[in-house]
Design a protein around this motif. Structure first.
Motif, PDB file in Angstrom:
ATOM      1  N   THR A   1      60.917  37.065  32.272  1.00  0.00           N
ATOM      2  CA  THR A   1      60.387  35.784  31.795  1.00  0.00           C
ATOM      3  C   THR A   1      61.529  34.768  31.692  1.00  0.00           C
ATOM      4  OG1 THR A   1      60.793  36.347  29.493  1.00  0.00           O
ATOM      5  CG2 THR A   1      58.631  36.928  30.375  1.00  0.00           C
ATOM      6  N   GLN A   2      61.149  33.506  31.683  1.00  0.00           N
ATOM      7  CA  GLN A   2      62.144  32.426  31.574  1.00  0.00           C
ATOM      8  C   GLN A   2      62.922  32.565  30.259  1.00  0.00           C
ATOM      9  OE1 GLN A   2      64.135  30.136  33.326  1.00  0.00           O
ATOM     10  NE2 GLN A   2      62.225  29.422  34.233  1.00  0.00           N
ATOM     11  N   GLU A   3      62.219  32.965  29.214  1.00  0.00           N
ATOM     12  CA  GLU A   3      62.844  33.097  27.894  1.00  0.00           C
ATOM     13  C   GLU A   3      63.940  34.169  27.917  1.00  0.00           C
ATOM     14  OE1 GLU A   3      60.051  34.226  24.953  1.00  0.00           O
ATOM     15  OE2 GLU A   3      61.411  33.812  23.313  1.00  0.00           O
ATOM     16  N   ARG A   4      63.605  35.315  28.516  1.00  0.00           N
ATOM     17  CA  ARG A   4      64.570  36.418  28.585  1.00  0.00           C
ATOM     18  C   ARG A   4      65.761  36.015  29.460  1.00  0.00           C
ATOM     19  NH1 ARG A   4      68.056  39.182  28.295  1.00  0.00           N
ATOM     20  NH2 ARG A   4      68.296  41.429  28.527  1.00  0.00           N
ATOM     21  N   PHE A   5      65.471  35.280  30.521  1.00  0.00           N
ATOM     22  CA  PHE A   5      66.530  34.857  31.435  1.00  0.00           C
ATOM     23  C   PHE A   5      67.489  33.894  30.725  1.00  0.00           C
ATOM     24  CE2 PHE A   5      68.277  32.545  35.100  1.00  0.00           C
ATOM     25  CZ  PHE A   5      68.650  33.619  35.899  1.00  0.00           C
ATOM     26  N   LYS A   6      66.936  33.005  29.925  1.00  0.00           N
ATOM     27  CA  LYS A   6      67.775  32.044  29.187  1.00  0.00           C
ATOM     28  C   LYS A   6      68.708  32.771  28.226  1.00  0.00           C
ATOM     29  CE  LYS A   6      65.159  27.835  29.502  1.00  0.00           C
ATOM     30  NZ  LYS A   6      64.016  27.098  29.018  1.00  0.00           N
TER      31      LYS A   6
ATOM     32  N   GLU B   1      66.643  27.714  38.237  1.00  0.00           N
ATOM     33  CA  GLU B   1      66.323  26.278  38.162  1.00  0.00           C
ATOM     34  C   GLU B   1      66.203  25.813  36.716  1.00  0.00           C
ATOM     35  OE1 GLU B   1      65.478  23.971  40.762  1.00  0.00           O
ATOM     36  OE2 GLU B   1      66.362  25.451  42.124  1.00  0.00           O
ATOM     37  N   GLY B   2      65.762  26.717  35.849  1.00  0.00           N
ATOM     38  CA  GLY B   2      65.554  26.367  34.449  1.00  0.00           C
ATOM     39  C   GLY B   2      66.838  26.366  33.624  1.00  0.00           C
ATOM     40  N   ILE B   3      67.961  26.678  34.240  1.00  0.00           N
ATOM     41  CA  ILE B   3      69.225  26.738  33.492  1.00  0.00           C
ATOM     42  C   ILE B   3      70.138  25.592  33.904  1.00  0.00           C
ATOM     43  CG2 ILE B   3      71.265  28.175  32.955  1.00  0.00           C
ATOM     44  CD1 ILE B   3      68.657  29.492  32.031  1.00  0.00           C
TER      45      ILE B   3
ATOM     46  N   ILE C   1      73.276  27.826  42.377  1.00  0.00           N
ATOM     47  CA  ILE C   1      73.247  28.956  43.308  1.00  0.00           C
ATOM     48  C   ILE C   1      74.022  28.531  44.544  1.00  0.00           C
ATOM     49  CG2 ILE C   1      71.763  30.479  44.672  1.00  0.00           C
ATOM     50  CD1 ILE C   1      69.491  29.598  42.674  1.00  0.00           C
ATOM     51  N   ILE C   2      75.074  29.283  44.890  1.00  0.00           N
ATOM     52  CA  ILE C   2      75.826  28.858  46.074  1.00  0.00           C
ATOM     53  C   ILE C   2      75.446  29.659  47.312  1.00  0.00           C
ATOM     54  CG2 ILE C   2      77.770  27.714  44.938  1.00  0.00           C
ATOM     55  CD1 ILE C   2      79.383  30.232  45.269  1.00  0.00           C
TER      56      ILE C   2
END
Lengths: 236, 132
Positions: free
Chosen positions: A102-107, A21-23, A28-29
């Motif tokens: 974490t969101q940071e690592r995912f980004k 969601e943060g990207i 997502i299909i």
């Protein structure tokens, strides 16, 4: 980019969904709790990214990677730090994320994937939105079909019933329209910046408010085309 | 005659000290929502949905764990422990995660070291999950 999530745990899929969601530009299909179901799906449909848990009942993530015929980039998600070396032996595995993510690592991971996908599509000149074959375009010059490599084209300018196709060495004048040539060019490399101009995005030297510089040529950017140009930039 | 204390080498001492510190850390460690809150970033709907999923999933995994223990199938136990590690990390139990990891590794080598400590962690998690 579109993606699927493959993990047998509902909670783990929900976490990845939240991270996605943060990207921006990541859709997502589908989600799968079974690797087999995901493989069946991927035999029918192509995706850009697969988020994959390594440990799943009956079918490990590595089995999945070996079975996969898709060109998608895989991001492994696992609780094990120890399998990273094995993971990087596979060309299709773009990243290896250890839970809790974490969101940071995912980004960071998504930036890595985007760059890899971009490089791949540059090589293939295809991408999901194009059915072009090969790396070149034939233009009709004095009843002779001349081959131009996409990568050699700097920009194309509309000029009445003709277009100018500019390469590093030559300027070709072709009886055609901008719209016609646009349909023949891979849209991951070429971009319309103005109603009279299509540019090779990879040849940009710099960008000012309403123009781009390609070699020594200043190409105008219209207000309506500017947002798309900016969106495509890997901006720091 | 007073009995001589057993000889402990300096390396064993360091190892034992480490174990004691880890044990203290685990005893003082409580499950928490730090990671989930960070992930939710104020999205309360997501948080409550995730907690509900954890609440539904955890008892089933706990049951699978006890079934695997009863069957004495060590690779099966290792696989459930692996799955439980996700919940352990999700609930911010960093030191307990190391215990789970050691237990999982030992199971893969046909041993069961850290079983008791791991089961203490499960009890802690059960209490916490039942509280929300």
């Amino acid at each position: 980019m579109n993606c699927i999530i493959v993990d047998d745990q509902d909670s783990a899929r929900l976490v990845v969904r939240q991270l996605c969601e943060g990207i921006k530009d990541l859709d997502i299909i589908e989600e799968f709790s079974s690797a087999i179901e995901a493989i069946k799906f991927l035999n029918q449909q192509s995706v850009d990214v697969i988020f994959l848990d390594i440990h799943m009942p009956g079918f490990s993530g590595f089995d999945f990677v070996q079975t996969l015929k898709s060109a998608a980039q895989i991001v492994l998600i696992t609780a094990d730090k120890d399998l990273a070396i094995e993971a990087y032996e596979y060309e299709s595995i773009s990243d290896y994320l250890v839970k809790p993510i974490t969101q940071e690592r995912f980004k960071k991971s998504m930036n890595k994937v985007k760059n890899k996908l971009h490089r791949t599509s540059m090589i293939q000149h295809g991408g999901s939105s194009s059915d072009l074959i090969g790396n070149d375009l034939y233009i009709n010059i004095d009843r002779r079909l001349t081959k131009l490599k996409f990568d050699d084209i700097l920009f194309i300018k509309a000029k009445g019933d003709y277009i100018d196709v500019k390469t590093h060495k030559e300027m070709y004048v072709v009886h055609s329209t901008l719209k016609k040539i646009k349909d023949k060019l891979p849209d991951n490399i070429f971009l319309q910046t103005h109603r009279s101009y299509i540019i090779n995005f990879t040849k940009i030297i710099d960008i000012e408010d309403n123009s781009v510089l390609i070699e020594k040529n200043v190409i105008p950017i219209s207000r309506s085309n500017r947002p798309e140009l900016i969106r495509r930039l890997n901006l720091l | 005659m007073a009995q001589e204390p057993p000889f402990i080498s300096p390396s064993e001492k360091t190892y034992l000290k480490g174990l004691v510190h880890l044990k203290i850390k685990i005893m003082s460690e409580m499950p928490n929502f730090n990671y989930i809150d960070q992930l939710a970033d104020g999205d309360e709907a997501f948080k409550s949905k995730l907690l509900q999923v954890v609440k539904n999933e955890f008892p089933l995994e706990l049951e699978q764990y006890h079934e695997a223990v009863s069957s004495s199938d060590l690779s099966k136990i290792a696989s459930v422990v692996h799955k439980l590690k996700n919940k352990i990390s999700m609930l911010g139990l960093e030191s307990s995660y190391l215990i789970a990891q050691e237990y999982e590794e030992s199971l893969k080598q046909n041993k069961t070291s850290k079983k008791e400590s791991f089961e203490e962690v499960l009890t802690l998690m059960t209490d916490f999950i039942n509280s929300f």
